[in-house]
Scaffold this active site. Sequence first.
Site, PDB file in Angstrom:
ATOM      1  N   LYS A  13      41.445  40.373  31.390  1.00  0.00           N
ATOM      2  CA  LYS A  13      42.478  40.657  30.634  1.00  0.00           C
ATOM      3  C   LYS A  13      43.410  39.245  30.467  1.00  0.00           C
ATOM      4  O   LYS A  13      43.581  39.061  29.246  1.00  0.00           O
ATOM      5  CB  LYS A  13      43.439  41.789  31.410  1.00  0.00           C
ATOM      6  CG  LYS A  13      42.835  42.994  31.480  1.00  0.00           C
ATOM      7  CD  LYS A  13      43.793  44.034  32.274  1.00  0.00           C
ATOM      8  CE  LYS A  13      44.331  43.803  33.834  1.00  0.00           C
ATOM      9  NZ  LYS A  13      42.985  43.833  34.797  1.00  0.00           N
ATOM     10  N   ARG A 127      36.626  33.792  42.461  1.00  0.00           N
ATOM     11  CA  ARG A 127      38.185  33.298  42.061  1.00  0.00           C
ATOM     12  C   ARG A 127      39.025  32.935  43.509  1.00  0.00           C
ATOM     13  O   ARG A 127      39.491  31.836  43.531  1.00  0.00           O
ATOM     14  CB  ARG A 127      38.833  34.218  41.176  1.00  0.00           C
ATOM     15  CG  ARG A 127      40.259  33.676  40.876  1.00  0.00           C
ATOM     16  CD  ARG A 127      41.010  34.748  39.880  1.00  0.00           C
ATOM     17  NE  ARG A 127      41.137  35.864  40.389  1.00  0.00           N
ATOM     18  CZ  ARG A 127      41.991  36.853  39.704  1.00  0.00           C
ATOM     19  NH1 ARG A 127      42.216  36.716  38.539  1.00  0.00           N
ATOM     20  NH2 ARG A 127      42.072  37.989  40.502  1.00  0.00           N
ATOM     21  N   ARG A 129      41.840  34.762  44.416  1.00  0.00           N
ATOM     22  CA  ARG A 129      43.396  34.735  44.559  1.00  0.00           C
ATOM     23  C   ARG A 129      43.702  35.583  45.694  1.00  0.00           C
ATOM     24  O   ARG A 129      42.959  35.980  46.369  1.00  0.00           O
ATOM     25  CB  ARG A 129      43.702  35.500  43.387  1.00  0.00           C
ATOM     26  CG  ARG A 129      44.948  35.477  42.867  1.00  0.00           C
ATOM     27  CD  ARG A 129      45.479  36.104  41.491  1.00  0.00           C
ATOM     28  NE  ARG A 129      45.529  37.378  41.312  1.00  0.00           N
ATOM     29  CZ  ARG A 129      45.312  38.397  40.470  1.00  0.00           C
ATOM     30  NH1 ARG A 129      45.436  37.693  39.302  1.00  0.00           N
ATOM     31  NH2 ARG A 129      45.592  39.617  40.589  1.00  0.00           N
ATOM     32  N   ARG A 140      42.560  47.971  44.673  1.00  0.00           N
ATOM     33  CA  ARG A 140      43.060  47.721  43.263  1.00  0.00           C
ATOM     34  C   ARG A 140      42.129  48.509  42.222  1.00  0.00           C
ATOM     35  O   ARG A 140      42.807  49.210  41.462  1.00  0.00           O
ATOM     36  CB  ARG A 140      43.002  46.389  42.986  1.00  0.00           C
ATOM     37  CG  ARG A 140      44.152  45.519  43.657  1.00  0.00           C
ATOM     38  CD  ARG A 140      43.696  43.990  43.683  1.00  0.00           C
ATOM     39  NE  ARG A 140      43.736  43.278  42.292  1.00  0.00           N
ATOM     40  CZ  ARG A 140      42.748  42.330  42.377  1.00  0.00           C
ATOM     41  NH1 ARG A 140      42.446  41.446  43.234  1.00  0.00           N
ATOM     42  NH2 ARG A 140      42.875  41.572  40.965  1.00  0.00           N
TER      43      ARG A 140
HETATM   44  P1  AP5 Z   1      40.948  37.481  34.629  1.00  0.00           P
HETATM   45  O1  AP5 Z   1      40.995  37.058  33.156  1.00  0.00           O
HETATM   46  O2  AP5 Z   1      41.821  36.999  35.959  1.00  0.00           O
HETATM   47  O3  AP5 Z   1      40.719  39.044  34.598  1.00  0.00           O
HETATM   48  P2  AP5 Z   1      42.059  40.071  34.872  1.00  0.00           P
HETATM   49  O4  AP5 Z   1      41.412  41.270  34.232  1.00  0.00           O
HETATM   50  O5  AP5 Z   1      43.300  39.663  34.472  1.00  0.00           O
HETATM   51  O6  AP5 Z   1      41.853  40.199  36.308  1.00  0.00           O
HETATM   52  P3  AP5 Z   1      43.181  40.390  37.621  1.00  0.00           P
HETATM   53  O7  AP5 Z   1      42.687  40.090  38.732  1.00  0.00           O
HETATM   54  O8  AP5 Z   1      44.394  39.538  36.893  1.00  0.00           O
HETATM   55  O9  AP5 Z   1      43.417  41.993  37.290  1.00  0.00           O
HETATM   56  P4  AP5 Z   1      44.528  42.914  37.949  1.00  0.00           P
HETATM   57  O10 AP5 Z   1      44.835  43.981  36.808  1.00  0.00           O
HETATM   58  O11 AP5 Z   1      44.086  43.391  39.307  1.00  0.00           O
HETATM   59  O12 AP5 Z   1      45.712  41.674  38.115  1.00  0.00           O
HETATM   60  P5  AP5 Z   1      47.279  41.765  37.825  1.00  0.00           P
HETATM   61  O13 AP5 Z   1      47.672  40.510  37.996  1.00  0.00           O
HETATM   62  O14 AP5 Z   1      47.491  42.625  36.736  1.00  0.00           O
HETATM   63  O15 AP5 Z   1      39.215  37.141  35.158  1.00  0.00           O
HETATM   64  C1  AP5 Z   1      39.110  37.320  36.469  1.00  0.00           C
HETATM   65  C2  AP5 Z   1      37.992  36.312  36.900  1.00  0.00           C
HETATM   66  O16 AP5 Z   1      36.837  36.375  36.248  1.00  0.00           O
HETATM   67  C3  AP5 Z   1      38.741  34.756  36.625  1.00  0.00           C
HETATM   68  O17 AP5 Z   1      38.372  34.051  37.806  1.00  0.00           O
HETATM   69  C4  AP5 Z   1      37.984  34.582  35.514  1.00  0.00           C
HETATM   70  O18 AP5 Z   1      37.874  33.042  35.283  1.00  0.00           O
HETATM   71  C5  AP5 Z   1      36.683  35.323  35.435  1.00  0.00           C
HETATM   72  N1  AP5 Z   1      36.304  35.568  34.109  1.00  0.00           N
HETATM   73  C6  AP5 Z   1      36.894  36.237  32.954  1.00  0.00           C
HETATM   74  N2  AP5 Z   1      36.171  36.562  32.054  1.00  0.00           N
HETATM   75  C7  AP5 Z   1      34.906  36.314  32.598  1.00  0.00           C
HETATM   76  C8  AP5 Z   1      33.508  36.348  31.719  1.00  0.00           C
HETATM   77  N3  AP5 Z   1      33.581  36.876  30.452  1.00  0.00           N
HETATM   78  N4  AP5 Z   1      32.582  36.058  32.622  1.00  0.00           N
HETATM   79  C9  AP5 Z   1      32.477  35.476  33.929  1.00  0.00           C
HETATM   80  N5  AP5 Z   1      33.916  35.357  34.451  1.00  0.00           N
HETATM   81  C10 AP5 Z   1      34.980  35.739  33.975  1.00  0.00           C
HETATM   82  O19 AP5 Z   1      47.839  42.815  39.091  1.00  0.00           O
HETATM   83  C11 AP5 Z   1      48.114  42.294  40.142  1.00  0.00           C
HETATM   84  C12 AP5 Z   1      48.735  43.211  41.160  1.00  0.00           C
HETATM   85  O20 AP5 Z   1      50.379  43.243  40.487  1.00  0.00           O
HETATM   86  C13 AP5 Z   1      48.691  44.579  40.959  1.00  0.00           C
HETATM   87  O21 AP5 Z   1      47.461  44.917  42.112  1.00  0.00           O
HETATM   88  C14 AP5 Z   1      49.879  45.308  41.361  1.00  0.00           C
HETATM   89  O22 AP5 Z   1      50.299  45.153  43.036  1.00  0.00           O
HETATM   90  C15 AP5 Z   1      50.888  44.336  40.529  1.00  0.00           C
HETATM   91  N6  AP5 Z   1      50.962  44.783  39.315  1.00  0.00           N
HETATM   92  C16 AP5 Z   1      50.661  44.243  37.843  1.00  0.00           C
HETATM   93  N7  AP5 Z   1      51.178  44.918  37.062  1.00  0.00           N
HETATM   94  C17 AP5 Z   1      51.513  46.096  37.409  1.00  0.00           C
HETATM   95  C18 AP5 Z   1      51.951  47.121  36.700  1.00  0.00           C
HETATM   96  N8  AP5 Z   1      52.180  47.147  35.341  1.00  0.00           N
HETATM   97  N9  AP5 Z   1      52.551  48.235  37.423  1.00  0.00           N
HETATM   98  C19 AP5 Z   1      52.349  48.282  38.886  1.00  0.00           C
HETATM   99  N10 AP5 Z   1      52.007  47.220  39.595  1.00  0.00           N
HETATM  100  C20 AP5 Z   1      51.608  46.114  38.791  1.00  0.00           C
HETATM  101 MG    MG Z   2      45.116  39.168  35.188  1.00  0.00          MG
END
Ligand code: AP5
Ligand code: MG
Length: 197
Positions: A13, A127, A129, A140
């Site tokens: 995303k 990654r 994190r 998650r």
């Molecule tokens: P990346 O682009 O970072 O993927 P992503 O979908 O953004 O993954 P996240 O880990 O950020 O998703 P998430 O939804 O768990 O986290 P969020 O920050 O929203 O890519 C991931 C990896 O893969 C990277 O290393 C990248 O380089 C690699 N990659 C990308 N594309 C690739 C490809 N095509 N091929 C190979 N490799 C690739 O949420 C985190 C936390 O915040 C949640 O757990 C929760 O506690 C809180 N939170 C956030 N939003 C909310 C909400 N709306 N409501 C409640 N809690 C929330």
């Molecule tokens: Mg993300």
Amino acid sequence: MRIVFIGPPGAGKGTQAQRLKDYLEIPHLSTGDVLREACQADTPVGRQAAGYLQSGKLVPDDLVLEIVGQRLEEADCTAGCLFDGFPRTLAQAKALDRLLAERQTPLDLVLELAVDPQELFTRLAERGRDDDAEDTVRQRLAYYYQQTVPVLEYYEKCGLLKRVDGLGTPAEVFSRVVAAVNQQSDGTGRRETRCDN
Ligand code: AP5
Ligand code: MG
């Protein structure tokens, strides 16, 4: 345009939203990034959110909605916005509809990035994190299936949902994202949208 990116943890995303932000020249709002920055800066929001982020639980809706409501007030969002990781509960989706209806700027498109769990675990292990430990990723992912998959169903009924294959290189996925966006904006992919379900 107002576009939502939905997908499981590690689906890409953030990666795709960053590219689309440059392509469409509209802001990228990642609630995860905002929450992580708040934790790092040790703000009141960060202190409330920290435990949820660390354990892979969803942060309460009211906290997330406060962040999004404030961000939408900023001038650059009048041109559009890319929502990344939001909404991820039905309550958030309905609240977003209300926020956008007040501004008479409804959503144009919801993009689901589809990636199988095995690939997600591989990507996140590489990654590393703070919340990428295997057990936390499992948590998650469980929240994704319980709370966010119903949001996909909601947008499907609205006629806004497009599914994009998230496997392949980031550039390959981006070309699919751009095709879906262009189809929507030139009208060829448009379906009747009714978000009153
Ligand atoms: P990346 O682009 O970072 O993927 P992503 O979908 O953004 O993954 P996240 O880990 O950020 O998703 P998430 O939804 O768990 O986290 P969020 O920050 O929203 O890519 C991931 C990896 O893969 C990277 O290393 C990248 O380089 C690699 N990659 C990308 N594309 C690739 C490809 N095509 N091929 C190979 N490799 C690739 O949420 C985190 C936390 O915040 C949640 O757990 C929760 O506690 C809180 N939170 C956030 N939003 C909310 C909400 N709306 N409501 C409640 N809690 C929330
Ligand atoms: Mg993300």
